[in-house]
Design an enzyme around this catalytic site. Structure first.
Site, PDB file in Angstrom:
ATOM      1  N   SER A   1     -41.500 -19.250 -32.898  1.00  0.00           N
ATOM      2  CA  SER A   1     -42.649 -19.103 -31.989  1.00  0.00           C
ATOM      3  C   SER A   1     -43.024 -20.497 -31.485  1.00  0.00           C
ATOM      4  O   SER A   1     -42.655 -21.505 -32.109  1.00  0.00           O
ATOM      5  CB  SER A   1     -43.830 -18.529 -32.784  1.00  0.00           C
ATOM      6  OG  SER A   1     -45.033 -18.617 -32.047  1.00  0.00           O
TER       7      SER A   1
ATOM      8  N   TYR B   1     -49.733 -18.540 -40.188  1.00  0.00           N
ATOM      9  CA  TYR B   1     -48.714 -18.006 -39.265  1.00  0.00           C
ATOM     10  C   TYR B   1     -47.803 -19.141 -38.791  1.00  0.00           C
ATOM     11  O   TYR B   1     -46.571 -19.016 -38.820  1.00  0.00           O
ATOM     12  CB  TYR B   1     -49.391 -17.321 -38.076  1.00  0.00           C
ATOM     13  CG  TYR B   1     -48.413 -16.780 -37.051  1.00  0.00           C
ATOM     14  CD1 TYR B   1     -47.669 -15.635 -37.315  1.00  0.00           C
ATOM     15  CD2 TYR B   1     -48.223 -17.422 -35.824  1.00  0.00           C
ATOM     16  CE1 TYR B   1     -46.762 -15.139 -36.379  1.00  0.00           C
ATOM     17  CE2 TYR B   1     -47.318 -16.936 -34.884  1.00  0.00           C
ATOM     18  CZ  TYR B   1     -46.598 -15.790 -35.171  1.00  0.00           C
ATOM     19  OH  TYR B   1     -45.683 -15.312 -34.250  1.00  0.00           O
TER      20      TYR B   1
END
Ligand code: NDP
Length: 245
Positions: free
Chosen positions: A143, A156
């Site tokens: 990501s 995350y």
């Protein structure tokens, strides 16, 4: 159906929605034999039925990437159905964001289990076979959160930094297996639906306003797959043009 592409056996985790679903659609359309895995098998079944009805080769199996045995059985099922795995796309992920001081320890654990252990399980289940055959391709989805940290996203982001570290380590350890890490910017999907923290959910609404369609990431994955065996597209970042992040 485009059958001019060399047909590969491609395993996609987290294929029941978002990026995984779009990737499965594109790869099946390109003539690959695709095996879908996720927990919501009703969705996988509907997707497989739809893709088969237009001539695609696609199978599905229930998969929880947090369980190594399950991932091994998923790979064995794929190999029994279509032959040895040429490619695995370790895409399954969750993103229940919150500030650290909310102490949502169960959600931290879930992100670590799915986003990090899930990727490692995908590697553990496919690497020995790929090494024995002297070829294969492991594609891990990180990501932009694996390149920069923001408030509410510490855990995350930690999992997505880990995906990049694992991918680059694996890439350096092998001269036969291709390793690709794809880092999407914001993409329309169900990913933010799992955010239980009100502050993080509100912040995400603004952050996620400019978003790519998941097909954009599917095309990046297909690009890495279609390169010849001696070309390793090791890292791709794909952002919306209009996004500053
Ligand atoms: P979605 O929530 O739409 O898809 C996530 C997928 O992961 C679902 O198919 C879900 O299936 C699956 N999944 C979750 N937990 C498990 C599990 N334990 N075992 C197996 N499958 C699981 O989100 P995206 O498509 O956006 O996410 C795909 C990947 O892309 C993730 O790794 C995410 O971190 C990454 N990403 C997404 C971005 C975005 O903006 N959307 C940006 C950057 C990266 P099921 O619930 O049926 O098991």
């Amino acid at each position: 159906m485009n059958t001019t592409t060399l047909s590969k056996v491609v395993l996609v985790t987290g294929a029941s929605s978002g990026i995984g679903e779009a990737t499965a659609r594109l790869l099946v359309k390109q003539g690959h034999r695709v095996v879908l895995g996720a927990r919501r098998t009703d969705r996988l079944e509907a997707l497989a039925d739809e893709l088969r009805s237009s001539g695609g080769q696609v199978a599905f199996r229930s998969l929880d990437v947090t369980r190594l045995d399950d991932v091994r059985e998923f790979v064995a099922f794929a190999e029994a159905t279509y032959g040895p795995a040429d490619v695995i796309v370790n895409n399954a992920g969750v993103m229940p964001l919150s500030p650290l001081n909310a102490l949502n320890v169960d959600e931290w654990d879930r992100m670590i289990d799915v986003n990090v252990r899930g990727v490692l399980h995908g590697i553990a289940a496919t690497l020995p076979g790929m090494e024995a055959r002297g070829r294969g391709h492991i594609i891990n989805i990180s990501s932009i959160g694996g390149h920069a940290v923001s408030p509410t996203a510490a855990v995350y982001c930690a999992t997505k930094y880990a995906v990049r570290a694992i991918s680059d380590g694996l890439r350096q350890e092998t001269d036969k297996i291709r390793v690709t890490v794809v880092s999407p910017g914001v993409v329309e999907s169900e990913l933010a639906d799992s955010i239980s923290d009100a502050q993080a959910r509100d912040a995400m609404k603004a952050f996620r306003r400019v978003a790519l369609a998941p097909e954009a990431i599917a095309r990046a994955i297909a690009y890495a797959i279609e390169q010849p065996d001696d070309v390793d597209v090791s890292e791709l970042i794909v952002r919306p043009t209009a996004s500053p992040y």
